[in-house]
Design an enzyme around this catalytic site. Structure first.
Site, mmCIF file in Angstrom:
data_model
loop_
_atom_site.group_PDB
_atom_site.id
_atom_site.type_symbol
_atom_site.label_atom_id
_atom_site.label_comp_id
_atom_site.label_asym_id
_atom_site.label_seq_id
_atom_site.Cartn_x
_atom_site.Cartn_y
_atom_site.Cartn_z
ATOM 1 N N CYS A 138 2.279 -0.307 -3.524
ATOM 2 C CA CYS A 138 1.993 0.196 -2.177
ATOM 3 C C CYS A 138 0.741 -0.407 -1.581
ATOM 4 O O CYS A 138 0.598 -0.470 -0.354
ATOM 5 C CB CYS A 138 1.906 1.719 -2.184
ATOM 6 S SG CYS A 138 0.614 2.383 -3.259
ATOM 7 N N GLU A 147 1.007 10.265 0.288
ATOM 8 C CA GLU A 147 0.540 8.940 -0.118
ATOM 9 C C GLU A 147 1.652 7.962 0.238
ATOM 10 O O GLU A 147 2.665 7.881 -0.456
ATOM 11 C CB GLU A 147 0.230 8.916 -1.624
ATOM 12 C CG GLU A 147 -0.869 9.879 -2.051
ATOM 13 C CD GLU A 147 -2.223 9.537 -1.454
ATOM 14 O OE1 GLU A 147 -2.423 8.355 -1.048
ATOM 15 O OE2 GLU A 147 -3.087 10.417 -1.388
#
Length: 463
Positions: free
Chosen positions: A250, A216
């Site tokens: 993010c 991720e």
């Protein structure tokens, strides 16, 4: 587990976890549900401790800490508790006529002993959410929180040690040495959340043992504002998503691409919205976060061009705070466009045609998130069909990751694999395909000696 574990100690820990997994206890529905219940009780018991730790490490308010960390963690946990039995159940699939008589089914199986390496920006959510998925799938786990969020790491260590024995769930703290020592070990699955540079290193080590990996990562997530958009509402939602956690998210909008005809109107709305949400002096707002450390503080300041400022740009080095900052007339050659910003700086670029915007986005690595603000359905459908990205929103930002019903993950350089809810359970499971062949009859067509009749039958069965 204590800090500064050497490789021998890690090997012993992994051996104990493998032995515990081999006992079969983690595979039962009852044990998995008991584990989730214990974890939930511990989270609630240590809720205030987590809030204080998040405030110390990242300057997060209690409201933001609950909304974006503890609350989302509890939401994922509750979803798993409600759906676990169905997720564990084997699922029948159709059997080809050529395999008559038989029953075919798919059966989820845990990987075994997994490593979860989490980042510092959402240190509670991005540690516990994959752990919930891993335990729900029946694995044992070693958790490695980020050394950049030491207060949260300490609370997580206490919390998880209260819930679980180390042969089931262990927390390994420390920095690069411990990361390296962990990556030198053989795991059955590695789940990593963080930056692309370290992600490459994780993948390189995993290749040594052919270990499956979930990455991720991140990237420069674009936000298109088309001229039909509701400018006021777009500004409000962009400001929320961009400056949440002081920009250290993010999936934050990394930059805006707007139609050149609405740039000034949008910039005016964004300036007003920053003051509305953070006040006229954001650096004095007690609910506004801070940069994680001096290294990132100075890195972000280095991305700001004073000549292109629309608002912000001021900072407090003592508190590691940088005010919400907006820049205009930005081009691809500016420093702010050279890397993922991961901070409270929002560059605004413009386009003359929507195709120009698509070409710009597609000429760069696929981002983790993509956002578009428009009132025209035909336009957002065109953008979704043309652009590659992990996930995103239409007329909003960041909220797509706050759901256990939708997989979350990247594509290309923004990551591989996905999790949340059912996808998370499957990410930590290997799905086995099983054929249960009956013994009361046996079709001879597949056996030698072959004949024209058998060929004819095969063509009927397999066509």
């Amino acid at each position: 587990m204590d800090i500064n574990m050497n490789e021998k100690q890690l090997q012993e820990l992994i051996t104990r976890q493998r032995k515990f997994y081999a006992s079969g206890i983690t595979k039962s529905f009852k044990y998995r549900q008991k584990s989730l219940a214990s974890l939930k009780s511990a989270i609630l018991r240590h809720e205030k401790d987590l809030f204080l730790a998040l405030k110390k490490d990242l300057g997060k308010s209690e409201t933001e800490s609950y909304m974006c960390e503890v609350g989302l963690t509890l939401s994922e946990l509750g979803w798993m508790q409600r759906h676990l039995k169905a997720l564990m159940r084997e699922k029948s699939v159709s059997t080809p006529l050529s395999q008559f008589a038989a029953r075919s089914f798919r059966s989820p199986s845990p990987y075994g002993t997994v490593l979860i390496m989490s980042p510092w920006n959402y240190p509670v959510l991005l540690t516990l959410e994959p752990l919930i998925d891993a335990l729900s799938a029946g694995n044992t786990a070693i958790v490695k929180p980020s050394a950049y969020a030491p207060s949260v790491s300490a609370v997580l260590q206490t919390l998880l040690n209260e819930c679980f024995s180390s042969e089931y769930v262990a927390v390994v703290t420390g920095g690069r040495n411990e990361n390296q020592a962990l990556l030198n070990q053989r795991f059955d699955k590695i789940f990593f959340t963080g930056g692309e540079k370290v992600g490459r290193e994780v993948l390189r080590h995993a290749a040594e043992y052919l270990t499956p990996v979930t990455l991720e990562l991140g990237g420069k997530s674009p936000c298109i504002v088309e001229k039909s958009a509701n400018i006021r509402l777009a500004a409000r939602r962009i400001v929320f998503g961009k400056f949440l956690n002081c920009g250290q998210t993010c999936v934050a909008p990394d930059y805006i691409l707007c139609d050149e005809s609405i740039q000034e109107k949008l910039l005016t709305a964004i300036r007003k919205e920053i003051e509305r949400q953070f006040g006229s002096k954001p650096l004095l707002n007690p609910d506004y976060g801070k940069i994680i450390n001096e290294k990132h503080f100075h890195r972000i300041l280095g991305l700001i061009d004073p000549e292109k400022l629309v608002c912000g740009g001021n900072y407090d080095k003592d508190t590691l705070r940088i005010a919400p900052t907006v820049m205009k007339n930005v081009t691809i050659k500016d420093a702010v466009m050279s890397e993922e910003i991961f901070g409270p700086v929002l560059p605004v670029l413009t386009y003359k045609s929507l195709q120009e915007a698509v070409d710009f986005i597609e000429s760069h690595p696929h981002p983790l998130a993509f956002y578009v603000f428009t009132e025209k359905t035909i336009l957002w459908k065109k953008l979704l069909s043309c652009c590659h990205f992990g996930g995103g929103c239409i007329n909003d930002t960041v909220i797509h990751l706050a759901s256990s019903t939708m997989p979350f993950g990247g594509v290309g350089r923004s990551g591989m694999g996905c999790y949340h809810g059912k996808a998370g359970f499957e990410e930590f499971s290997h799905t086995r395909s099983i054929v249960n062949k009956k013994t009361w009859m046996d079709l001879p067509v597949r056996y030698q000696p072959y004949s024209n009749l058998k060929m004819t039958l095969l063509k009927k069965f397999l066509h």
